[in-house]
Design a protein around this motif. Structure first.
Motif, mmCIF file in Angstrom:
data_model
loop_
_atom_site.group_PDB
_atom_site.id
_atom_site.type_symbol
_atom_site.label_atom_id
_atom_site.label_comp_id
_atom_site.label_asym_id
_atom_site.label_seq_id
_atom_site.Cartn_x
_atom_site.Cartn_y
_atom_site.Cartn_z
ATOM 1 N N HIS A 62 0.828 -1.204 0.000
ATOM 2 C CA HIS A 62 0.000 0.000 0.000
ATOM 3 C C HIS A 62 0.866 1.259 0.000
ATOM 4 N N ARG A 63 1.991 1.215 0.684
ATOM 5 C CA ARG A 63 2.821 2.409 0.813
ATOM 6 C C ARG A 63 3.448 2.834 -0.508
ATOM 7 N N ILE A 64 3.514 1.939 -1.476
ATOM 8 C CA ILE A 64 4.019 2.341 -2.795
ATOM 9 C C ILE A 64 3.135 3.429 -3.395
ATOM 10 N N LEU A 65 1.845 3.387 -3.098
ATOM 11 C CA LEU A 65 0.895 4.328 -3.688
ATOM 12 C C LEU A 65 0.695 5.578 -2.848
ATOM 13 N N ASN A 66 0.948 5.522 -1.537
ATOM 14 C CA ASN A 66 0.622 6.688 -0.711
ATOM 15 C C ASN A 66 1.804 7.298 0.037
ATOM 16 N N ARG A 67 2.964 6.594 0.081
ATOM 17 C CA ARG A 67 4.064 7.139 0.861
ATOM 18 C C ARG A 67 5.417 7.055 0.163
ATOM 19 N N ALA A 68 5.589 6.112 -0.731
ATOM 20 C CA ALA A 68 6.903 5.933 -1.349
ATOM 21 C C ALA A 68 7.254 7.138 -2.227
ATOM 22 N N ALA A 69 8.556 7.463 -2.275
ATOM 23 C CA ALA A 69 9.040 8.615 -3.040
ATOM 24 C C ALA A 69 9.436 8.163 -4.440
ATOM 25 N N TRP A 70 8.529 8.356 -5.396
ATOM 26 C CA TRP A 70 8.829 8.103 -6.801
ATOM 27 C C TRP A 70 7.975 9.043 -7.636
ATOM 28 N N CYS A 71 8.376 9.278 -8.857
ATOM 29 C CA CYS A 71 7.751 10.301 -9.703
ATOM 30 C C CYS A 71 6.807 9.647 -10.708
ATOM 31 N N PRO A 72 5.495 9.775 -10.534
ATOM 32 C CA PRO A 72 4.568 9.202 -11.518
ATOM 33 C C PRO A 72 4.713 9.808 -12.915
ATOM 34 N N ARG A 73 5.119 11.082 -12.988
ATOM 35 C CA ARG A 73 5.262 11.710 -14.308
ATOM 36 C C ARG A 73 6.370 11.044 -15.112
ATOM 37 N N ASN A 74 7.474 10.689 -14.455
ATOM 38 C CA ASN A 74 8.522 9.957 -15.159
ATOM 39 C C ASN A 74 8.035 8.584 -15.593
ATOM 40 N N GLY A 75 7.192 7.972 -14.763
ATOM 41 C CA GLY A 75 6.603 6.703 -15.169
ATOM 42 C C GLY A 75 5.707 6.850 -16.377
ATOM 43 N N SER A 76 4.971 7.972 -16.459
ATOM 44 C CA SER A 76 4.124 8.216 -17.634
ATOM 45 C C SER A 76 4.967 8.385 -18.893
ATOM 46 N N ARG A 77 6.111 9.031 -18.751
ATOM 47 C CA ARG A 77 6.985 9.199 -19.914
ATOM 48 C C ARG A 77 7.517 7.852 -20.397
ATOM 49 N N ILE A 78 7.914 6.992 -19.466
ATOM 50 C CA ILE A 78 8.393 5.655 -19.858
ATOM 51 C C ILE A 78 7.283 4.872 -20.549
ATOM 52 N N LEU A 79 6.075 4.933 -19.987
ATOM 53 C CA LEU A 79 4.949 4.215 -20.581
ATOM 54 C C LEU A 79 4.629 4.752 -21.965
ATOM 55 N N LEU A 80 4.662 6.071 -22.143
ATOM 56 C CA LEU A 80 4.397 6.655 -23.462
ATOM 57 C C LEU A 80 5.414 6.174 -24.486
#
Length: 338
Positions: A62-80
């Protein structure tokens, strides 16, 4: 580490740089489980499908979604980049832009609001829904084995309600502002590719379209039948005094063009018309300048569509923003449809 299938290992491991080693172990479970889980992709369903329903330290996932420090925008760029490499290696990248409502209730859901339910509402019936509003930018790509175009989301931010922003002391961003930011972010990621953004009538706004034109993005959406359309401004003669003109002569409205008997209609065969195979329709098209006082002037190509068999009510109107740095009379009198 979770054993990964060889065919998917490269795709999944592409997201590993977003996380530190400890967080990546739990993020990998979420990613693989979300692919395998049917129905609602909750953390509980993910753990169950992976075979870890009895996991004692499930809170770490659960903490991956609410507490872990990572950048979703960079993940969106990789997915794109993965989606473009798989489905749009050549030609323009076609993007869909739309908002959706996640129906949620509860006092602790601060960003929720009351919105019009687009699924249950109609022209004569208005239904409200309580929930979270999301704006999603998707790659529209033909899937060979499905035989149709799928919308593949890669960037979906939350759009808090106006009340939630006021309570937190933040400036509320309308949907048009969020959609503009998403499109411009994708332009920064894909600087060398031609981009086409497709949206509904909510994105038929001059400020939004002017931002797309300056970013070299083609926008396709629906236009009002009574929109004020004009010819391009004539060339400015040397020695002319005063501000430059922004428009030429007023053109007939699209409603008048639809009803006129001298309108030139051209038959076009559209493959895959809403999943019903080929469909012959008639179109009329031309270029114009769309202008409103105090707002930017936007060059457009409008397209009127009608059904020769009268199966759907006319009109279905869309207009296409031109990717032209300037206008000339030859371009304004170009052929009806490209």
């Amino acid at each position: 580490m979770l054993p990964l299938p060889a065919r998917f290992a490269g795709l999944i491991l592409a997201f590993a740089p977003l996380f530190v080693h400890r967080s990546w172990r739990h993020a990998q479970i979420l990613l693989v489980g979300a692919i395998l889980t049917p129905g609602r992709r909750t953390v509980t369903s993910v753990l169950r499908i992976i075979g870890r329903a009895q996991e004692r330290r499930f809170v770490n996932v659960h903490r991956i979604l609410n507490r872990a420090a990572w950048c979703p925008r960079n993940g969106s760029r990789i997915l794109l980049c993965l989606l473009v490499d798989a489905f749009a290696q050549r030609g323009p990248v076609v993007l869909g832009l739309d908002d959706t409502i996640e129906r949620r209730r509860g006092k602790r859901i601060a960003a929720k609001g009351i919105y019009r339910d687009p699924v249950r509402s109609s022209d004569s019936h208005f239904v409200k829904a309580s929930g979270l509003r999301w704006m999603s930018l998707m790659v529209l790509a033909p899937i060979p084995w499905a035989g149709r175009v799928w919308a593949l989301p890669f960037l979906t931010p939350l759009v808090p309600s106006e009340r939630a922003c006021r309570e937190r002391g933040r400036r509320h961003k309308p949907l048009l502002d969020v959609g503009r930011q998403l499109a411009l972010q994708t332009r920064r990621w894909l600087r060398t590719r031609d981009l086409v953004v497709v949206g509904d009538a909510g994105f038929s706004a001059l400020l939004f379209l002017d931002a797309m034109r300056r970013a070299r993005i083609t926008a396709i959406t629906r236009l009002r039948l009574d929109a004020a359309l004009y010819d391009p401004a004539p060339p400015r003669l040397p020695g002319t005094i005063g501000r430059p003109r922004t428009k030429g002569a007023r053109l007939p409205t699209l409603a008048a063009t639809l009803a006129a008997k001298d309108t030139r209609w051209h038959a076009v065969v559209v493959p895959g018309w809403y999943g019903a195979g080929e469909r012959t329709i008639e179109i009329a098209s031309d270029t114009a300048v769309w202008r409103h006082g105090g707002l930017p002037v936007v060059p457009i190509r409008w397209v009127l569509i009608r059904d020769p068999e009268a199966r759907f009510e006319p009109p279905r109107v869309s207009r296409r923003l031109q990717l032209l740095r300037g206008w000339s009379h030859d371009e304004a009198n170009s052929p009806v449809f490209p």
